[in-house]
Design a protein around this motif. Sequence first.
Motif, PDB file in Angstrom:
ATOM      1  N   SER A  53      66.267  -5.810  57.761  1.00 54.12           N
ATOM      2  CA  SER A  53      66.469  -5.409  56.325  1.00 54.12           C
ATOM      3  C   SER A  53      67.017  -3.831  56.251  1.00 54.12           C
ATOM      4  O   SER A  53      66.791  -3.229  57.038  1.00 54.12           O
ATOM      5  N   ASP A  54      67.320  -3.559  54.920  1.00 50.91           N
ATOM      6  CA  ASP A  54      67.828  -2.300  54.806  1.00 50.91           C
ATOM      7  C   ASP A  54      66.748  -1.260  54.897  1.00 50.91           C
ATOM      8  O   ASP A  54      66.899   0.005  55.265  1.00 50.91           O
ATOM      9  N   LEU A  55      65.456  -1.572  54.399  1.00 51.97           N
ATOM     10  CA  LEU A  55      64.230  -0.722  54.444  1.00 51.97           C
ATOM     11  C   LEU A  55      64.021  -0.312  56.158  1.00 51.97           C
ATOM     12  O   LEU A  55      63.957   0.869  56.684  1.00 51.97           O
ATOM     13  N   GLN A  56      64.075  -1.458  56.878  1.00 52.51           N
ATOM     14  CA  GLN A  56      63.764  -1.222  58.385  1.00 52.51           C
ATOM     15  C   GLN A  56      64.916  -0.135  58.880  1.00 52.51           C
ATOM     16  O   GLN A  56      64.843   0.442  59.858  1.00 52.51           O
ATOM     17  N   ALA A  57      66.094  -0.539  58.499  1.00 51.83           N
ATOM     18  CA  ALA A  57      67.429   0.414  58.936  1.00 51.83           C
ATOM     19  C   ALA A  57      66.955   1.809  58.671  1.00 51.83           C
ATOM     20  O   ALA A  57      67.465   2.805  59.381  1.00 51.83           O
ATOM     21  N   GLU A  58      66.619   1.904  57.303  1.00 54.01           N
ATOM     22  CA  GLU A  58      66.449   3.373  57.027  1.00 54.01           C
ATOM     23  C   GLU A  58      65.284   4.027  57.681  1.00 54.01           C
ATOM     24  O   GLU A  58      65.263   5.296  58.072  1.00 54.01           O
TER      25      GLU A  58
ATOM     26  N   GLU B 247      73.370   5.578  62.217  1.00 55.37           N
ATOM     27  CA  GLU B 247      73.442   4.272  61.305  1.00 55.37           C
ATOM     28  C   GLU B 247      74.560   3.466  61.878  1.00 55.37           C
ATOM     29  O   GLU B 247      74.562   2.288  61.549  1.00 55.37           O
ATOM     30  N   GLU B 248      75.508   4.067  62.401  1.00 52.92           N
ATOM     31  CA  GLU B 248      76.619   3.049  63.008  1.00 52.92           C
ATOM     32  C   GLU B 248      76.292   2.327  64.112  1.00 52.92           C
ATOM     33  O   GLU B 248      77.028   1.214  64.511  1.00 52.92           O
TER      34      GLU B 248
ATOM     35  N   VAL C   9      72.127  -4.713  59.949  1.00 53.79           N
ATOM     36  CA  VAL C   9      71.252  -5.387  59.140  1.00 53.79           C
ATOM     37  C   VAL C   9      71.667  -6.739  59.140  1.00 53.79           C
ATOM     38  O   VAL C   9      72.829  -7.285  58.467  1.00 53.79           O
TER      39      VAL C   9
ATOM     40  N   ALA D 130      60.192  -6.320  54.981  1.00 55.18           N
ATOM     41  CA  ALA D 130      61.344  -6.958  54.116  1.00 55.18           C
ATOM     42  C   ALA D 130      60.815  -8.196  53.213  1.00 55.18           C
ATOM     43  O   ALA D 130      61.823  -8.592  52.394  1.00 55.18           O
TER      44      ALA D 130
ATOM     45  N   GLU E 128      61.475  -7.865  49.632  1.00 54.78           N
ATOM     46  CA  GLU E 128      63.149  -7.586  49.377  1.00 54.78           C
ATOM     47  C   GLU E 128      63.489  -9.221  49.236  1.00 54.78           C
ATOM     48  O   GLU E 128      64.393  -9.613  48.333  1.00 54.78           O
TER      49      GLU E 128
ATOM     50  N   ARG F 174      71.169 -16.648  51.011  1.00 58.85           N
ATOM     51  CA  ARG F 174      71.299 -15.475  51.748  1.00 58.85           C
ATOM     52  C   ARG F 174      70.780 -15.686  53.276  1.00 58.85           C
ATOM     53  O   ARG F 174      70.952 -14.683  54.116  1.00 58.85           O
TER      54      ARG F 174
END
Length: 390
Positions: free
Chosen positions: A158-163, A172-173, A177, A314, A317, A364
């Motif tokens: 998830s984006d939250l985990q990436a953040e 970040e690269e 996700v 997530a 989400e 999704r």
Amino acid sequence: MAHIAWLGKKSPFCGNVTYGLSTTEALKARGHQTSFIHFDNPEAPANRTTSLLANDPDVSLPYLIKSQVYTIPSPGAQRELRESLERLQPDLVHASLTLSPLDFRLPDLCQQLGVPLVATFHPPFDAGLRNLTAGTQQLTYQLYAPALARYDRVIVFSDLQAEVLARLGVREERLAVIPNGVDPHCWAPGDPGTVSPGKQEVRERLGDDRIFLYMGRIATEKNVEALLKAWRLVNPRGCRLVVVGDGPLRTTLQNAHGNGSVTWWGYESDLSTRVALMQAAEVFVLPSLVEGLSLALLEAMACGCACVATDAGADGEVLNEGAGIVLSTQGVTTQLRTLLPVLRDQEVLSAELGRRARERVLERYTLSRNIEAIEALYAELLRTRTSHAA
């Protein structure tokens, strides 16, 4: 097609195991060669069923301790891993991280062998740090972040985990996700005209009550006790709570909450029976304090269950914007005490939530979307490796 050396777990049963087995099977179905390297104390050489040929698809590494949460390898495991990779000569290594000391050695090992390294990072989390369990998991992320920063790519759900990882120093690269996915043909609403062996067993054990279901580990972080307390307070007439799974708290909770409207199913290894349980359930409840992205939740959604889950990891989400009901990780018992009677009385609401849940999965969270994204990531890394070699 690529040759992937997959480092993961085959036992004991957990989300990591399901993820590894389903992903490698799907990759093989698409023509890739996969060699599964996992922790399983090898038998004596005379009794081994696997060979030492270069195309041997299954490699066992010795361990001292192995649980659903972490693995302690034997002293010789690192050497055996290196020798296995040298023999297999894969195009790429994908580690579904098993929370073991080898996770920290892999970047150096793969760099020495000149092989791209991908990780899938599973540990659950709660970005809000709203409880002690979440704080403990945050320490896991802090411990792993410096090592993950040296992997070529780190898959998160998830984006939250990436953040969270980006704040801890992982560029970040290097983060990709790619949410979990399930097979919507396997996990699908039941056909009333079909009676499978699994379906028959479920109905024989559970009768005709309306089913509210929990499926997962019975451990502190899953917060099953909050659900059981709410169920005891409400005790909805004509409904049955079915708890499927095992874990360190099972005996304690079963002794304390073993009343007539709660069925303790235990661990279920048979896929057809797990599917039948999801198909029989009207409502699926996941009261976790921390999560990654729950496969059990996605499976329940794909089967058309009305889903209730906390916003840990997530999961919130996944269910937002009407695909389910999202709870806070704080005060779960109080929230469920209000919600359970509504779900008992409003069958139309439950049916509509189940319909929306399946639509969300199809949109999704299918396994095919997951595999296509992983294949694209592999292709990018292998192109980069080729260009550097040239």
